[in-house]
Scaffold this motif. Structure first.
Motif, short mmCIF file in Angstrom:
data_model
loop_
_atom_site.label_atom_id
_atom_site.label_comp_id
_atom_site.label_asym_id
_atom_site.label_seq_id
_atom_site.Cartn_x
_atom_site.Cartn_y
_atom_site.Cartn_z
N GLU A 1 0.83 -1.21 0.00
CA GLU A 1 0.00 0.00 0.00
C GLU A 1 0.86 1.26 0.00
OE1 GLU A 1 -4.05 -1.36 2.31
OE2 GLU A 1 -2.23 -1.10 3.50
N GLU A 2 1.94 1.22 0.75
CA GLU A 2 2.84 2.38 0.78
C GLU A 2 3.54 2.56 -0.56
OE1 GLU A 2 4.97 3.63 4.12
OE2 GLU A 2 3.93 2.27 5.48
N GLU A 3 4.00 1.45 -1.16
CA GLU A 3 4.69 1.53 -2.45
C GLU A 3 3.76 2.03 -3.55
OE1 GLU A 3 6.26 -2.40 -2.96
OE2 GLU A 3 8.03 -1.98 -1.73
N ASN A 4 2.47 1.69 -3.45
CA ASN A 4 1.48 2.10 -4.46
C ASN A 4 0.89 3.48 -4.16
OD1 ASN A 4 1.73 -0.19 -6.09
ND2 ASN A 4 0.30 -1.33 -4.82
N ARG A 5 1.48 4.17 -3.21
CA ARG A 5 1.10 5.54 -2.86
C ARG A 5 -0.34 5.67 -2.37
NH1 ARG A 5 4.69 9.34 -3.78
NH2 ARG A 5 3.16 10.97 -4.15
N ILE A 6 -0.85 4.59 -1.79
CA ILE A 6 -2.21 4.61 -1.24
C ILE A 6 -2.29 5.64 -0.11
CG2 ILE A 6 -3.94 3.25 0.01
CD1 ILE A 6 -3.58 2.43 -2.94
N VAL A 7 -1.24 5.73 0.70
CA VAL A 7 -1.21 6.67 1.82
C VAL A 7 -1.34 8.10 1.29
CG1 VAL A 7 0.06 7.44 3.85
CG2 VAL A 7 0.24 5.06 3.11
N HIS A 8 -0.60 8.43 0.25
CA HIS A 8 -0.67 9.76 -0.35
C HIS A 8 -2.07 10.05 -0.89
CE1 HIS A 8 3.69 9.23 -0.27
NE2 HIS A 8 3.77 10.54 -0.33
N GLU A 9 -2.68 9.04 -1.50
CA GLU A 9 -4.02 9.23 -2.06
C GLU A 9 -5.05 9.47 -0.96
OE1 GLU A 9 -6.92 9.49 -5.18
OE2 GLU A 9 -4.79 9.93 -4.95
N ILE A 10 -4.93 8.76 0.15
CA ILE A 10 -5.85 8.98 1.27
C ILE A 10 -5.69 10.40 1.81
CG2 ILE A 10 -6.36 8.32 3.66
CD1 ILE A 10 -5.70 5.41 2.79
N VAL A 11 -4.45 10.84 1.96
CA VAL A 11 -4.20 12.20 2.44
C VAL A 11 -4.82 13.21 1.47
CG1 VAL A 11 -2.41 13.94 2.83
CG2 VAL A 11 -2.17 11.65 3.81
N ARG A 12 -4.67 12.99 0.17
CA ARG A 12 -5.24 13.90 -0.82
C ARG A 12 -6.77 13.91 -0.74
NH1 ARG A 12 -7.84 14.20 -5.33
NH2 ARG A 12 -7.99 11.96 -5.67
N LEU A 13 -7.37 12.71 -0.67
CA LEU A 13 -8.83 12.62 -0.63
C LEU A 13 -9.42 13.23 0.64
CD1 LEU A 13 -9.30 9.04 -2.07
CD2 LEU A 13 -9.96 11.19 -3.17
N CYS A 14 -8.68 13.14 1.74
CA CYS A 14 -9.17 13.65 3.02
C CYS A 14 -8.72 15.08 3.30
CB CYS A 14 -8.71 12.74 4.16
SG CYS A 14 -9.43 11.10 4.08
N SER A 15 -8.03 15.68 2.36
CA SER A 15 -7.54 17.04 2.56
C SER A 15 -8.71 18.02 2.69
CB SER A 15 -6.64 17.48 1.41
OG SER A 15 -7.41 17.70 0.24
#
Length: 96
Positions: free
Chosen positions: A24-38
């Protein structure tokens, strides 16, 4: 949360017992969650611009102001902020 959203999201999911996998970290899922919840993304969702809060009949956009830390000082009195700080401390003191 505002200064380091990625770090704090990871801490939150670990606290909840559901840490992100390496994949999940390698696929940038964390970044996407941060973006969606911004704040900006949430504020700009159509439902939050035009939707109605069912319980009070108010428009959803009342829930969004500036998204700035300590902006409450522009809307609340010192006594109100102190009261909220006390309630927060009381409710969360055991959480560490």
């Amino acid at each position: 949360m505002k200064k380091e959203p990625l770090l704090n999201l990871k801490r939150l999911v670990e606290f909840l017992g559901q840490p992100f996998s390496l994949e999940e970290e390698e696929n940038r899922i964390v970044h996407e969650i941060v973006r969606l919840c911004s704040f900006e993304n949430m504020k700009n969702l159509e439902v939050n611009k035009t939707g109605i809060y069912r319980v009070q009949g108010s428009k959803n956009n009342i829930f969004f102001r500036e998204g700035k830390v300590r902006d409450c000082k522009n809307h609340l009195t010192t006594e109100m902020m102190e009261s909220l700080d006390q309630i927060t401390e009381q409710k969360f003191h055991a959480s560490g």
